[in-house]
Scaffold this motif. Structure first.
Motif, PDB file in Angstrom:
ATOM      1  N   UNK A  96       0.986  -1.182   0.167  1.00 26.55           N
ATOM      2  CA  UNK A  96      -0.113   0.033  -0.033  1.00 26.55           C
ATOM      3  C   UNK A  96       0.624   1.323  -0.138  1.00 26.55           C
ATOM      4  N   UNK A  97       0.289   2.301  -0.731  1.00 28.76           N
ATOM      5  CA  UNK A  97       1.189   3.608  -0.807  1.00 28.76           C
ATOM      6  C   UNK A  97       0.013   4.446   0.426  1.00 28.76           C
ATOM      7  N   UNK A  98       0.969   4.695   1.525  1.00 23.37           N
ATOM      8  CA  UNK A  98       0.323   5.419   2.429  1.00 23.37           C
ATOM      9  C   UNK A  98      -0.398   6.561   2.139  1.00 23.37           C
ATOM     10  N   UNK A 106      -2.187   5.110  10.670  1.00 22.83           N
ATOM     11  CA  UNK A 106      -3.313   5.976  10.008  1.00 22.83           C
ATOM     12  C   UNK A 106      -2.887   6.153   8.384  1.00 22.83           C
ATOM     13  N   UNK A 107      -1.675   6.303   8.329  1.00 18.44           N
ATOM     14  CA  UNK A 107      -1.892   6.464   6.719  1.00 18.44           C
ATOM     15  C   UNK A 107      -2.062   5.373   5.870  1.00 18.44           C
ATOM     16  N   UNK A 108      -1.906   4.087   6.785  1.00 17.16           N
ATOM     17  CA  UNK A 108      -2.126   2.976   6.072  1.00 17.16           C
ATOM     18  C   UNK A 108      -3.907   2.449   6.089  1.00 17.16           C
ATOM     19  N   UNK A 109      -4.191   2.822   7.418  1.00 12.78           N
ATOM     20  CA  UNK A 109      -5.621   2.385   7.453  1.00 12.78           C
ATOM     21  C   UNK A 109      -6.486   3.370   6.370  1.00 12.78           C
ATOM     22  N   UNK A 110      -5.988   4.913   6.159  1.00 15.02           N
ATOM     23  CA  UNK A 110      -6.932   5.579   5.248  1.00 15.02           C
ATOM     24  C   UNK A 110      -6.857   4.991   3.867  1.00 15.02           C
ATOM     25  N   UNK A 123      -3.340   3.748  -4.970  1.00 11.05           N
ATOM     26  CA  UNK A 123      -3.061   3.382  -3.823  1.00 11.05           C
ATOM     27  C   UNK A 123      -2.167   2.428  -3.292  1.00 11.05           C
ATOM     28  N   UNK A 124      -1.290   1.963  -4.576  1.00 15.29           N
ATOM     29  CA  UNK A 124      -0.280   0.924  -4.242  1.00 15.29           C
ATOM     30  C   UNK A 124       1.063   1.394  -4.771  1.00 15.29           C
ATOM     31  N   UNK A 125       2.212   0.918  -4.099  1.00 18.50           N
ATOM     32  CA  UNK A 125       3.517   1.143  -4.306  1.00 18.50           C
ATOM     33  C   UNK A 125       3.932   0.341  -5.510  1.00 18.50           C
TER      34      UNK A 125
END
Ligand SMILES: NC(=O)c1ccc[n+]([C@@H]2O[C@H](COP(=O)([O-])OP(=O)(O)OC[C@H]3O[C@@H](n4cnc5c(N)ncnc54)[C@H](O)[C@@H]3O)[C@@H](O)[C@H]2O)c1
Length: 320
Positions: free
Chosen positions: A171-173, A280-284, A311-313
């Motif tokens: 995931x991209x934070x 938080x950056x991950x949950x969002x 939303x992904x790296x």
């Protein structure tokens, strides 16, 4: 009203704590602060129910998910004033790819439509074993780690053949180092400046940071993927090794430096310091990945859903 999404979580760490608590807080107060998509394909932030959870630490196994998220080494703070028991008992997860164990976990997925894989990065075989269990159970799989799952062409084609969505990787934070760094590099290019050199330094105090300091193998390339560093800026954009500083707890501090040249070859220098709560950056982002996965599953859109890319790296096709 669409039915709530049934989610199984793998790994009961900080990111799952932030996700579970954030949903509870939204349900209790209606807050939409930090929510990118209040409604996604008819699904609200509160339309996510947890039906199964898997962990490996003996302290978490056998406890309710609502208690397990607060057990150490998790150090994301309490953001939900009240969190009643969720009625989901944390079960023992996979530690390898033993076929009997994969079968057991398949049976324990509890009717989940989406499996959110949030175990530590750097264990590709375990990641793919959980993806195998989700495939057998007929669930969509979201790989939030830097290990290659959606980038594994064989696995992706098996998901597509089974009519199931597979999302990943890494995931991209929501407002993390990768997106801010990438946006600044893009701006530089758009404004016609020439990049000379650039780096980012990431420091954090979570278990994820501690793990990544030791198992950075898949993460380093994934961070470069997120910057498009294989393109025009190849070799000029560096990602420094991660630093683990326990006193930062769930906060991440990042430094981004960019050196460039403007008109007449005159120098330009940009330095940015970013401080965020990493989970938080991950949950969002996870709240959106879950709803994209559920929506694709319900609409029988198999394989990789392209709308997940921002939303992904490391989406399919990027280097491993
Ligand atoms: N902003 C971010 O936080 C961010 C961004 C991108 C990717 N990620 C990735 O998301 C993942 C989760 O991050 P986190 O901060 O919650 O990590 P974490 O270390 O807090 O949580 C991972 C949990 O998984 C458990 N675990 C270990 N092996 C397991 C197994 N085989 N089965 C089930 N559980 C297992 C660990 O004990 C731990 O509780 C990591 O892979 C991380 O690299 C995080």
């Amino acid at each position: 009203m669409p039915e709530r999404v049934k989610v199984a979580v793998v790994g009961v760490g900080n990111n799952v704590s932030a996700l579970v608590q954030g949903i509870a807080r939204h349900r209790a107060t209606g807050t939409l602060v930090g929510v990118r998509r209040p409604v996604l394909d008819g699904l609200g932030v509160g339309d996510v129910d947890f039906v199964a959870a898997f962990a490996t630490s003996p302290e978490k196994i056998g406890t309710d998910l609502g208690e397990a998220i607060f057990l150490p080494p998790n150090n994301f703070p309490r953001i939900a004033s009240e969190l009643p028991p969720l009625g989901v008992t944390v079960r023992r997860g996979l530690t390898g790819d033993d076929p009997g164990e994969v079968e057991r976990v398949t049976g324990d997925l509890g009717g989940a439509e989406v499996v959110l894989y949030a175990a530590p990065s750097g264990r590709p075989e375990t990641a793919r074993a959980y993806a195998e269990a989700a495939l057998r159970a007929g669930a969509a799989f979201v790989n939030t780690t830097s290990d290659a799952v959606a980038r594994d062409p064989r696995l992706l084609s098996r998901y597509a053949a089974a009519g199931l969505p597979l999302l990943g990787d890494d995931l991209a934070s929501q407002f993390g180092t990768s997106v801010v760094h990438h946006a600044l590099l893009r701006l530089l290019e758009e404004r016609g400046l020439t990049l000379t050199s650039s780096y980012q330094v990431n420091l954090g105090g979570t278990e994820d940071f501690r793990n990544l300091v030791e198992h950075s193998n898949t993460k380093h390339q994934s961070k470069l993927n997120a910057l498009g560093a294989d393109g025009a800026g190849a070799g000029r954009v560096q990602v420094a090794p991660l630093g683990y500083l326990p006193h930062l707890e769930s906060q991440k501090v990042a430094h981004i430096n960019i050196e460039a040249q403007a008109w007449g070859e005159t120098p330009v220098s940009v330095d940015v310091k970013l401080k965020v709560h990493d989970p938080s950056g991950a949950a969002g982002v996870n709240i959106d990945l879950i709803r994209i996965a559920a929506s694709a599953l319900r609409q029988h859109r198999a394989g990789y859903p392209a709308e997940a890319t921002p939303l992904l790296k490391s989406p399919p096709g990027t280097p491993i």
